[in-house]
Design an enzyme around this catalytic site. Structure first.
Site, PDB file in Angstrom:
ATOM      1  N   CYS A 142     -10.984   3.633   0.363  1.00  0.00           N
ATOM      2  CA  CYS A 142      -9.529   3.784   0.516  1.00  0.00           C
ATOM      3  C   CYS A 142      -9.166   2.964   1.734  1.00  0.00           C
ATOM      4  O   CYS A 142      -9.870   3.026   2.762  1.00  0.00           O
ATOM      5  CB  CYS A 142      -9.178   5.259   0.736  1.00  0.00           C
ATOM      6  N   CYS A 201      -4.496  -1.295  -1.935  1.00  0.00           N
ATOM      7  CA  CYS A 201      -4.665   0.139  -2.125  1.00  0.00           C
ATOM      8  C   CYS A 201      -5.641   0.343  -3.277  1.00  0.00           C
ATOM      9  O   CYS A 201      -5.393  -0.134  -4.389  1.00  0.00           O
ATOM     10  CB  CYS A 201      -3.302   0.755  -2.463  1.00  0.00           C
ATOM     11  N   ASP A 261       0.872  -1.183   0.000  1.00  0.00           N
ATOM     12  CA  ASP A 261       0.000   0.000   0.000  1.00  0.00           C
ATOM     13  C   ASP A 261       0.906   1.228   0.000  1.00  0.00           C
ATOM     14  O   ASP A 261       2.111   1.127   0.240  1.00  0.00           O
ATOM     15  CB  ASP A 261      -0.894   0.001   1.254  1.00  0.00           C
ATOM     16  N   SER A 262       0.294   2.393  -0.223  1.00  0.00           N
ATOM     17  CA  SER A 262       1.059   3.637  -0.151  1.00  0.00           C
ATOM     18  C   SER A 262       1.552   3.897   1.272  1.00  0.00           C
ATOM     19  O   SER A 262       2.361   4.794   1.473  1.00  0.00           O
ATOM     20  CB  SER A 262       0.180   4.803  -0.589  1.00  0.00           C
ATOM     21  N   GLU A 272      -0.916   9.459   7.723  1.00  0.00           N
ATOM     22  CA  GLU A 272       0.476   9.008   7.598  1.00  0.00           C
ATOM     23  C   GLU A 272       1.436   9.832   8.455  1.00  0.00           C
ATOM     24  O   GLU A 272       2.440   9.319   8.934  1.00  0.00           O
ATOM     25  CB  GLU A 272       0.927   9.106   6.132  1.00  0.00           C
ATOM     26  N   HIS A 329      -7.021   3.234   3.903  1.00  0.00           N
ATOM     27  CA  HIS A 329      -6.703   3.989   5.128  1.00  0.00           C
ATOM     28  C   HIS A 329      -7.961   4.275   5.962  1.00  0.00           C
ATOM     29  O   HIS A 329      -7.868   4.461   7.168  1.00  0.00           O
ATOM     30  CB  HIS A 329      -6.053   5.332   4.781  1.00  0.00           C
TER      31      HIS A 329
HETATM   32  N1  DGL Z   1      -4.685   3.271   0.885  1.00  0.00           N
HETATM   33  C1  DGL Z   1      -4.727   3.962  -0.380  1.00  0.00           C
HETATM   34  C2  DGL Z   1      -6.051   3.659  -1.096  1.00  0.00           C
HETATM   35  O1  DGL Z   1      -6.687   2.688  -0.787  1.00  0.00           O
HETATM   36  C3  DGL Z   1      -4.421   5.399  -0.134  1.00  0.00           C
HETATM   37  C4  DGL Z   1      -4.022   6.145  -1.337  1.00  0.00           C
HETATM   38  C5  DGL Z   1      -3.141   7.321  -1.053  1.00  0.00           C
HETATM   39  O2  DGL Z   1      -1.968   7.107  -0.723  1.00  0.00           O
HETATM   40  O3  DGL Z   1      -3.616   8.445  -1.223  1.00  0.00           O
HETATM   41  O4  DGL Z   1      -6.452   4.356  -2.003  1.00  0.00           O
END
Ligand code: DGL
Length: 282
Positions: free
Chosen positions: A199, A86, A23-24, A167, A201
């Site tokens: 998302c 993600c 993931d990011s 984050e 997150h």
């Molecule tokens: N967890 C990512 C998602 O599901 C976050 C994306 C981001 O880094 O903006 O989209």
């Protein structure tokens, strides 16, 4: 003892499938937790790309390059299957990953529009969708909405800055909760009775979202369906790992990852350094 080398939560088994997850940043931990519940005997490798987050406010080329870097890294660690935990990377990059590694299985995640709309009754209010700007603008999301949402009342809400706040400050920080309050307001005003967490997150904010929208609103998070699909694919793989367990890498702040992992009931004890590689260098 063989289990020790697998890091936290390791279990010695004859052989385990090895699943790479990325993931990011911290959001994919919500998917990792679902994978761990479904597949306690798998070896799970997690890569958090926090130094390059957020993806949701970047263009497709950036997200594709980061997704390639992370896939290469996880493959080098022995992953046999990649879970793109993600929504943004799934929307912008999974097709390119599949084209680059045609023999490798990828499982992506996308906003749970279909289940949100499938079970609605006449009396239900609109469906709300919280997601990143990039996900909502993507062709993949537009196609999903056209396929399942025709004629339905849907309120789309992008959440710029929210992933970055999680984050850098954490899910409970006043700034994070303040941003969330603003993004929930249009959904509250529209009377949404189902809200898609688009998302990975955002499930980290489940309690706060419930407090914003009320207990009666149903929140949809497809993490368990993703884990089930990964489980089905994992059964088709020859188990290769020496032991089960969890390993995590990050190029961001390890202490925050450990805190979020604990909140997700993930027994990660330490975070390894994810090698920093710029998109240009990759
Ligand atoms: N967890 C990512 C998602 O599901 C976050 C994306 C981001 O880094 O903006 O989209």
């Amino acid at each position: 003892m063989p289990g020790e080398s697998a890091g936290s939560g390791a279990t010695a088994v004859d052989a385990a499938p090895c699943i790479g997850v990325f993931d990011s940043g911290l959001g994919g931990l919500t998917v990792l937790a679902a994978l761990r519940r479904r597949l306690p005997h798998a070896r799970l490798l997690y890569a958090a790309d926090s130094a390059f987050a957020p993806y949701g406010e970047r263009d497709a080329a950036y997200v594709q390059e980061r997704s390639r870097v992370l896939t290469r890294f996880l493959l080098a660690q022995g992953a046999q299957l990649i879970v793109v935990a993600c929504n943004t990377a799934t929307a912008l990059a999974i097709a390119e990953l599949r084209a680059e590694w045609p023999g490798l299985a990828f499982v992506g995640i996308e906003p749970a529009i279909k289940p949100a709309l499938a079970a609605r009754a006449e009396a239900d209010g609109p469906v709300g969708v919280l997601a990143t700007s990039a996900t909502l603008a993507s062709e993949r999301f537009r196609a999903l909405l056209a396929q399942h949402g025709a004629g339905a009342r849907v309120v789309l809400q992008a959440c710029p800055g929210l992933v970055e706040a999680i984050e850098t400050l954490g899910p409970q920080a006043p700034r994070t909760l303040g941003l969330l309050h603003g993004f929930c307001q249009p959904l509250r005003e529209a009377g949404c009775t189902r809200v898609v967490l688009g998302c990975t997150h955002y499930p980290l904010l489940t309690d706060a979202i419930r407090a914003e929208l009320g207990e009666g609103v149903r929140l949809l998070d497809p993490a368990d369906a993703v884990a089930a699909q990964a489980g089905r694919l994992a059964r088709t793989l020859p188990p290769q790992a020496r032991d089960a367990g969890l390993l995590a890498w990050s190029n961001g702040e390890a202490s925050l990852l450990l805190r979020v992992a604990e909140a997700c009931a993930l027994p990660i004890e330490r975070v390894l350094a994810l090698p920093q590689e710029s998109p240009e260098a990759a």
